[in-house]
Design an enzyme around this catalytic site. Structure first.
Site, PDB file in Angstrom:
ATOM      1  N   THR A  86    -127.785  84.072 -18.661  1.00 53.15           N
ATOM      2  CA  THR A  86    -128.822  83.961 -19.592  1.00 53.15           C
ATOM      3  C   THR A  86    -129.629  82.781 -19.319  1.00 53.15           C
ATOM      4  O   THR A  86    -129.507  81.818 -19.014  1.00 53.15           O
ATOM      5  CB  THR A  86    -128.042  83.643 -21.068  1.00 53.15           C
ATOM      6  OG1 THR A  86    -126.911  84.765 -21.191  1.00 53.15           O
ATOM      7  CG2 THR A  86    -128.828  83.579 -22.194  1.00 53.15           C
ATOM      8  N   PHE A 115    -125.261  77.817 -21.924  1.00 58.25           N
ATOM      9  CA  PHE A 115    -126.646  78.432 -21.272  1.00 58.25           C
ATOM     10  C   PHE A 115    -127.281  77.568 -20.318  1.00 58.25           C
ATOM     11  O   PHE A 115    -128.598  77.151 -20.559  1.00 58.25           O
ATOM     12  CB  PHE A 115    -127.538  78.825 -22.430  1.00 58.25           C
ATOM     13  CG  PHE A 115    -127.260  79.996 -23.134  1.00 58.25           C
ATOM     14  CD1 PHE A 115    -126.242  80.657 -22.930  1.00 58.25           C
ATOM     15  CD2 PHE A 115    -127.909  80.244 -24.365  1.00 58.25           C
ATOM     16  CE1 PHE A 115    -125.845  81.892 -23.532  1.00 58.25           C
ATOM     17  CE2 PHE A 115    -127.604  81.432 -25.155  1.00 58.25           C
ATOM     18  CZ  PHE A 115    -126.687  82.252 -24.730  1.00 58.25           C
ATOM     19  N   SER A 175    -122.895  84.390 -27.422  1.00 57.81           N
ATOM     20  CA  SER A 175    -122.342  83.451 -26.582  1.00 57.81           C
ATOM     21  C   SER A 175    -121.638  82.742 -27.745  1.00 57.81           C
ATOM     22  O   SER A 175    -122.222  82.110 -28.696  1.00 57.81           O
ATOM     23  CB  SER A 175    -123.187  82.691 -25.613  1.00 57.81           C
ATOM     24  OG  SER A 175    -122.424  81.387 -25.456  1.00 57.81           O
ATOM     25  N   THR A 247    -117.600  87.048 -24.503  1.00 53.81           N
ATOM     26  CA  THR A 247    -116.108  86.454 -24.447  1.00 53.81           C
ATOM     27  C   THR A 247    -115.723  86.307 -25.972  1.00 53.81           C
ATOM     28  O   THR A 247    -116.289  86.259 -26.805  1.00 53.81           O
ATOM     29  CB  THR A 247    -116.422  84.807 -23.820  1.00 53.81           C
ATOM     30  OG1 THR A 247    -117.181  84.145 -24.491  1.00 53.81           O
ATOM     31  CG2 THR A 247    -116.793  84.874 -22.255  1.00 53.81           C
TER      32      THR A 247
END
Length: 339
Positions: A86, A115, A175, A247
Site C-alpha cells: 500500500t 503502511f 488494514s 489480515t
C-alpha cells in the site's frame, strides 16, 4: 530447491530484515541472468476480469513490494499480476519495530507494519521504470496523520498519480494497523469514498483516454450484515471488483504459539477458512455483478481452488508464498488449468 536453501537462511533472521534483504536482491536481479534462480516458465491460463486479460489467475498480494521495486522479478516468477503498495501520498516510516513476526508452526505471520512506504511519487518513478509487460495493480491508502474524515483526499491524490501506470487500482480501507482506517468500511463514510473515487475515475479516464478499474479490499472481520452493506455499496457505486480479504485481528488456530499475542493482523494458513467464508458470503451478496479476487491464507493449490469455488475469479498469495516459495504459483496455475 534454491528457495528452500534461501528460506532456511532467511528464517534465521528477523522477518523484516529478511524481507528487506529479499527485496534488495530481487531488485538487483529482476532483469539480469541471475533471475534464473527464481524465474519460472508457466504456461498461460488466461483470465478475463474487470475488462482486463491476465496471463493466469495467481497474483502477488499487496504488502510484499510496497514501493514497486521488484515488479520485473516477480513477473519472472510467473505471477499473473503484481499488486504493489500500500502506498500513501507522503512517505511514512510506519509503526515502531519490531512489527513483523513469524508463527512458523502455523505457517502464519503477524504484522503491524502501518503502511511504511516511500510515498506515491517514488512509486510512480518505479512504475515508469518497469521493463516487462507485467500486469500491475496499485494498492492505495491514507497517511497515518490524515484524519479519517479527510481520508478520502489521500485516496484521490494517490489515484490521480498512479492512474496512468496501473492496470487496476485497489483501495485499501481494511488494514488493521492504521488507526480508524477500518471505519471507512461502514455507512456514509464508505458511500462517500466510493462515490468520490468513481467520479475521479470518470475524470481520469477522459483525461488519459483509458479506463483503469478500481477494486475495494475488505477485512475478514465483518458480520454477514456488514458484508451485505458493503456489497450493496459496491453495486450502487458501480465499483469494478472486490478483493477479499485483508489480515484478521482474530487469533483462531494460533493461540499458545510464540508471538501469537503480538498486536497486528494475522495472515497465513490460519486465515484461509475465514477468508474463504467471507468470499462466499460476499459472492452471494454481489450475485455476479462484481468479480472478486480471493486472498488470505492460501498455502497450497487446493486452498486457491476452494476460493475460486467460493466465488473468486482470481487469487493472490503472500504468506503462503513466503512459506512455500515460487513453486506455489506454478502449483495453483496447473491445478486451475486441470480444473
Amino acid at each position: 530447491m534454491f528457495y528452500k536453501i534461501a528460506q532456511k537462511f532467511m528464517f534465521q533472521m528477523d522477518p523484516e530484515l529478511a524481507h528487506n534483504l529479499a527485496i534488495g536482491s530481487l531488485k538487483s536481479t529482476g532483469n539480469s541472468p541471475l533471475n534464473c534462480f527464481y524465474a519460472q516458465n508457466i504456461k498461460p491460463a488466461p483470465v478475463t476480469m474487470m475488462g482486463l486479460t491476465f496471463p493466469n489467475p495467481v497474483g502477488l498480494a499487496a504488502g510484499m513490494d510496497k514501493d514497486g521495486e521488484c515488479i520485473d522479478a516477480f513477473h519472472a516468477m510467473g505471477f499473473g499480476h503484481i499488486e504493489v503498495g500500500t502506498v500513501t501520498p507522503r512517505p511514512q516510516p510506519g509503526n515502531d519495530k519490531p512489527r513483523c513476526f513469524r508463527l512458523k508452526p502455523a505457517k502464519a505471520i503477524i504484522n503491524r507494519m502501518g503502511f511504511n512506504n516511500k510515498g506515491v511519487d517514488n512509486l510512480v518513478e518505479n512504475l515508469k521504470a518497469v521493463k516487462t509487460n507485467a500486469m500491475v495493480g496499485v494498492n492505495i491508502g491514507k497517511n497515518k496523520d490524515t484524519p479519517v474524515e479527510q481520508g478520502k483526499d489521500d485516496y484521490l491524490i494517490c489515484m490521480d498519480k498512479v492512474y496512468p501506470y496501473a492496470a487496476y487500482i485497489a483501495v485499501n480501507i481494511s488494514s488493521p494497523n492504521t488507526p480508524g482506517l477500518r471505519s471507512l468500511q461502514y455507512g456514509d463514510l464508505l458511500d462517500d469514498l466510493l462515490g468520490s473515487l468513481k467520479q475521479k475515475q470518470k475524470e481520469l479516464a477522459e483525461k488519459h483516454g483509458k479506463y483503469v478499474p478500481i477494486a475495494l479490499k475488505i477485512a475478514p472481520d465483518l458480520s454477514s450484515e456488514e458484508i451485505e452493506k458493503i456489497a450493496e455499496a459496491l453495486i450502487k457505486s458501480e465499483f469494478d471488483a472486490a478483493i477479499a480479504t485483508n489480515t484478521t485481528l482474530t487469533r483462531d488456530g494460533v493461540s499458545g504459539l510464540l508471538n501469537a499475542n503480538e498486536a497486528g493482523g494475522l495472515s497465513g494458513k490460519p486465515l484461509n477458512s475465514l477468508s474463504t467464508i467471507v468470499i462466499k458470503q460476499l459472492a452471494d451478496c454481489l450475485k455476479g455483478k462484481l468479480p472478486i479476487i480471493g486472498v488470505g491464507g492460501i498455502n497450497a493449490a487446493e486452498d486457491a481452488l476452494d476460493k475460486l469455488d467460493a466465488g473468486a475469479e482470481m487469487v493472490q498469495i503472500f504468506s503462503g508464498f513466503i512459506y512455500q516459495g515460487p513453486k506455489l504459483i506454478k502449483d495453483i496455475v496447473e491445478a486451475y488449468r486441470i480444473k
